[in-house]
Design a protein around this motif. Structure first.
Motif, short mmCIF file in Angstrom:
data_model
loop_
_atom_site.label_atom_id
_atom_site.label_comp_id
_atom_site.label_asym_id
_atom_site.label_seq_id
_atom_site.Cartn_x
_atom_site.Cartn_y
_atom_site.Cartn_z
N VAL A 82 15.48 30.38 -23.48
CA VAL A 82 15.70 31.22 -24.67
C VAL A 82 17.18 31.15 -25.07
CG1 VAL A 82 15.46 33.54 -25.63
CG2 VAL A 82 13.89 32.76 -23.85
N GLY A 97 5.88 26.72 -21.09
CA GLY A 97 6.41 26.45 -19.76
C GLY A 97 6.24 27.58 -18.77
N HIS A 98 5.76 28.72 -19.21
CA HIS A 98 5.69 29.86 -18.30
C HIS A 98 4.31 30.11 -17.69
CE1 HIS A 98 9.31 30.87 -20.81
NE2 HIS A 98 9.79 31.06 -19.59
N TYR A 99 3.24 29.90 -18.46
CA TYR A 99 1.92 30.25 -17.95
C TYR A 99 0.94 29.09 -17.98
CZ TYR A 99 4.08 34.72 -18.30
OH TYR A 99 4.97 35.74 -18.15
N GLY A 136 7.35 44.38 -27.73
CA GLY A 136 6.85 43.38 -26.78
C GLY A 136 6.22 43.96 -25.54
N ARG A 139 4.23 42.45 -13.81
CA ARG A 139 3.22 41.69 -14.54
C ARG A 139 2.57 40.71 -13.57
NH1 ARG A 139 5.74 40.11 -20.01
NH2 ARG A 139 6.82 38.45 -18.93
N ASP A 159 14.53 36.73 -20.78
CA ASP A 159 13.34 36.82 -21.61
C ASP A 159 13.68 36.63 -23.08
OD1 ASP A 159 10.66 37.22 -22.15
OD2 ASP A 159 10.50 38.92 -20.79
N GLY A 160 12.65 36.46 -23.90
CA GLY A 160 12.83 36.34 -25.33
C GLY A 160 11.56 36.72 -26.04
N TYR A 161 11.71 37.27 -27.25
CA TYR A 161 10.53 37.73 -27.99
C TYR A 161 10.78 37.60 -29.48
CZ TYR A 161 6.51 40.69 -29.12
OH TYR A 161 5.33 41.16 -29.59
N GLY A 178 10.78 31.11 -27.41
CA GLY A 178 10.76 32.46 -26.85
C GLY A 178 10.59 32.42 -25.36
N GLY A 179 10.69 33.59 -24.79
CA GLY A 179 10.65 33.70 -23.34
C GLY A 179 9.27 33.98 -22.84
N SER A 180 9.21 34.44 -21.60
CA SER A 180 7.91 34.63 -20.99
C SER A 180 7.12 35.75 -21.65
CB SER A 180 8.06 34.87 -19.49
OG SER A 180 9.00 35.85 -19.23
N THR A 181 7.82 36.78 -22.12
CA THR A 181 7.09 37.87 -22.76
C THR A 181 6.39 37.39 -24.02
OG1 THR A 181 8.48 39.60 -21.84
CG2 THR A 181 7.33 40.13 -23.88
N GLU A 182 7.10 36.57 -24.79
CA GLU A 182 6.51 36.02 -26.01
C GLU A 182 5.27 35.19 -25.66
OE1 GLU A 182 8.49 35.62 -29.22
OE2 GLU A 182 6.77 34.72 -30.22
N PRO A 240 -0.63 33.85 -14.37
CA PRO A 240 -0.61 32.51 -13.75
C PRO A 240 0.74 31.84 -13.98
CG PRO A 240 -1.92 32.49 -15.76
CD PRO A 240 -1.50 33.91 -15.55
N TYR A 243 3.51 35.33 -22.91
CA TYR A 243 2.48 36.19 -22.33
C TYR A 243 1.67 36.87 -23.44
CZ TYR A 243 0.35 39.69 -19.31
OH TYR A 243 -0.54 40.47 -18.63
N LEU A 244 2.39 37.41 -24.42
CA LEU A 244 1.68 38.12 -25.49
C LEU A 244 0.92 37.17 -26.41
CD1 LEU A 244 4.08 41.08 -26.33
CD2 LEU A 244 1.87 41.13 -25.18
N VAL A 258 3.71 29.58 -14.00
CA VAL A 258 3.95 28.19 -13.61
C VAL A 258 5.07 28.12 -12.57
CG1 VAL A 258 4.73 25.95 -14.48
CG2 VAL A 258 3.12 27.31 -15.83
#
Lengths: 191, 487
Positions: free
Chosen positions: B294, A177-179, A68, B430, B358-360, A137-141, B433, A143-144, B435
């Motif tokens: 997450v 919900g993050h970006y 990630g 990082r 976080d989560g991925y 998923g979270g913000s990294t997910e 934008p 974001y990617l 939210v």
């Protein structure tokens, strides 16, 4: 001690090597052509009857890395199209179909591209509702997911400066919900 | 271009030495051609902008050739009159062997040592580059005494020399430079007194790194220039920052004398500390209600962990007594990003930290990261008109862009102290934008405290004492940011 026999043998080796190379290239070309023929990517919706120039084109796809931390670049041959929007759609559909080797698909499974078009240096990508509804998923997910879409667009269309992601035809606040997605994403920010 | 000729002739010798092997010979020819071609591509060589100096009779000198390379000058040598001339930027710089006088146009300068003639070549004192060049050319050259090198600086970069002088109750740091250096205080506390010198580069070594009231001086490179970081003696009660000219310099003074401080125009140090730019800290536990965030395989739920870490941070900061802490939510209520930002702004918050996990898609991803706001479309700026010409909605959202410098510092401090406080992997900063930061009118950052999709990170976050370490790291980072006093 005379150099001539060694020279002849090395010349022979070189010729042999070239022949092998040519054969290998020929083999690869026929194989990829055949594969491309079988997995013929669907044409852009709404314009099925239009005659398009067809051939294969190597395109760049960007998937998430397994840890990630970055994007993983892969190349893939797709059906070429002289119409940029059609090519864009084909490329994004390839991105949705996921990686064949390294990398991780960050788009929720079941997501489909409804349409793609380019207008005034901005690529508009309209996805089905799964992109937002099934996003986990979270913000990294997240974001990617955005990074892989934007980067895939900019990697193949150097003239495009912005990417607007739409869901079911309209803008959404975000997918997870993050970006913020209410405005087009600048390709320079997601390199 | 004596250099180039040297290289070629060396190869030529090799070729002549081994006439037996034709193949080697051909290879050598190809190599020579390749190298010759490459040399023509780089007229001054890759190392043309850094030159070594030589000690002659106890003084530092640079050969005439190197001087020409450094300045990108055309050089002339008149053996009969023993005059050396450099032509650069339309200026004729004339040296005479044996004389310390340099003539430039109708001006003359006197060097501290004479030009010498050694091994068939004029040698020029390094003082010419540090003292004369700034007065006659646009080029700037820094003299590194430690490595004995002179290097050409990028345009706009200013070389500075630092001297510390100390007397009874005063210590003065003098920063000398050929051009006016912009300076700004970054932090004004006893533990960390930091002054930023914009576009500056250190030329030579500071005369001392520990003298009088300055317990320690460190010169750190920063993206904007160099930072003078000082730890001060406990006795320091006041400081003074001023610019003086002739020669151009910035003077930083410290005093331990209460009595003489005001008369000398010093600012009390303690007063700066207690004024406190940052007083209210808003901690925002991410998600809540039906928005659970997450979820981990072993039962971790992001919204709960966020809240527990946030409460912990609040307790730690409140205990310090100097900062007031507000939580955007202190239960499982669901809030929109807009409601959170409004609450932060209405609480007169000075710092906003949003806590997330976080989560991925892959369980390989692990570690923590910090995030600061960047609008979706930085290129056109927030003032871009919409097609319909309607009122911009983005004005509210892009407010955090006004605080990007302080937000960066806040995020950096938190990232650093989280790294010290926990074993979590540091993923860095990082810009996106976010939210969670939209509409927040104060320095702000999102902290993602580990991946719930990674078994190790999840176990760490499920353990309350490990979680306390995270909270401690976040709190320390905030306190350090406050201590820096950056506006």
């Amino acid at each position: 001690m005379s150099p001539s026999p060694r020279r002849t043998s090395s010349k022979f080796n070189l010729i042999l090597f070239i022949i092998v190379c040519v054969l290998a290239i020929a083999l690869i070309v026929t194989l990829t052509k055949r594969r491309a023929g079988v997995e013929k990517a669907p044409g852009p919706p709404g314009k099925p009857s239009e005659e398009l120039e067809v051939g294969t084109k190597s395109v760049l796809l960007y998937f998430g890395s397994s840890d990630g931390s970055e994007l993983v670049e892969t190349t893939r041959d797709v059906m070429a199209s002289s119409e940029p929007s059609a090519l864009l759609a084909t490329i994004i559909r390839e991105l949705i179909s996921g990686p064949s080797g390294k990398g991780i698909s960050t788009l929720p499974s079941g997501t489909q591209l409804r349409s793609a078009y380019i207008s005034d240096k901005t690529a508009y990508l309209d996805f089905s509702r799964e992109l937002k509804n099934d996003f986990q998923g979270g913000s990294t997910e997240e974001y990617l997911t955005l990074a892989s879409i934007v980067r895939t667009v900019s990697g193949n269309f150097p003239d495009i400066t912005h990417v607007q992601i739409l869901v079911e035809g309209s803008t959404v606040d975000s997918i997870g919900g993050h970006y913020d997605l209410t405005e087009p994403l600048s390709v320079y920010d997601w390199e | 271009m004596k250099r180039r000729r040297n290289v070629i002739s060396r190869f030529a010798v090799i070729v002549i030495d081994r006439p037996a092997s034709i193949v080697t010979n051909r290879l050598a020819v190809v190599l020579i051609l390749a190298i010759a071609f490459l040399l023509t591509l780089f007229p001054y060589g890759v190392d043309g902008q850094v030159r070594r100096s030589t000690k002659i009779q106890g003084k530092d000198y640079v050969s005439f050739n190197d001087a020409a390379l450094l300045l990108g000058a055309t050089k002339f040598w008149k053996a009969e009159t023993r005059k050396a001339v450099l032509n650069v930027e339309g200026q004729r710089i004339r040296f005479t062997v044996g004389s310390p006088i340099v003539a430039v146009g109708d001006r003359t300068f006197v060097l501290r040592a004479p030009v010498l003639f050694v091994k068939g070549m004029p040698y020029i004192p390094t003082g010419f580059f540090t003292e004369v060049v700034p007065q006659i050319l646009a080029k700037r050259i820094a003299w590194n005494t430690e490595n004995q090198t002179l290097s050409l600086l990028r345009e706009g970069v200013i070389p500075v020399k630092i001297n510390i002088e100390t007397s009874d109750e005063f210590t003065y740091l003098t920063i000398e430079s050929p051009d006016e250096v912009e300076y700004s205080p970054v932090s004004l506390s006893q533990e960390s007194f930091v002054v930023l010198l914009e576009n500056a580069v250190l030329s030579g070594k500071p005369s001392s790194t520990k003298a009088g009231l300055v317990k320690q001086l460190k010169v750190a490179e920063s993206p904007k220039g160099i930072e003078l970081r000082m730890a001060l003696d406990r006795g320091v009660v006041g400081y003074n920052l001023q610019r003086l000219t002739g020669p151009e310099r910035v003077v930083v003074g410290f005093t331990s004398s209460d009595a003489r401080m005001r008369a000398m125009g010093f600012t009390p140090l303690a007063g700066v500390l207690s004024r406190g730019i940052y007083q209210v800290v808003v901690i925002d536990p991410g998600h809540g209600g039906t928005d659970e965030g997450v979820k981990g395989k072993n039962g971790a739920i992001e919204k709960q962990l966020n809240l527990e870490i946030a409460r912990d941070v609040k307790d730690i900061l409140s205990a310090s007594g100097t900062l007031q802490v507000v939580l955007t939510r202190n239960d499982d209520s669901e809030m929109t990003a807009e409601e959170r930002a409004t609450k932060a702004n209405e609480s007169d918050g000075d710092i906003f930290v949003s806590i997330h996990c976080d989560g991925y898609a892959s369980s390989d991803a692990r570690g923590y990261c910090v995030e600061i706001y960047r609008s979706a479309d930085d290129v056109d700026g927030p003032s871009a008109e919409t097609a319909s010409g309607a009122i911009q909605v983005s004005a509210w959202k892009t407010v955090p862009a006004r605080h990007s410098r302080t937000s960066f510092s806040l995020a950096r401090n938190i990232s650093e102290s989280l790294g010290n406080a926990t074993d979590l992997k540091e993923l860095g900063l990082r810009r996106a934008p976010s939210v969670a930061l939209e509409g927040v009118d104060m320095p702000s950052t999102v902290v993602c405290c580990g991946f719930l999709t990674n078994p190790n990170d999840e176990a760490f976050l499920l353990d309350s004492s490990s979680r306390h370490k995270i909270a401690d790291g976040v709190a320390k980072g905030i306190v350090e940011f406050v201590g820096e006093g950056l506006r």
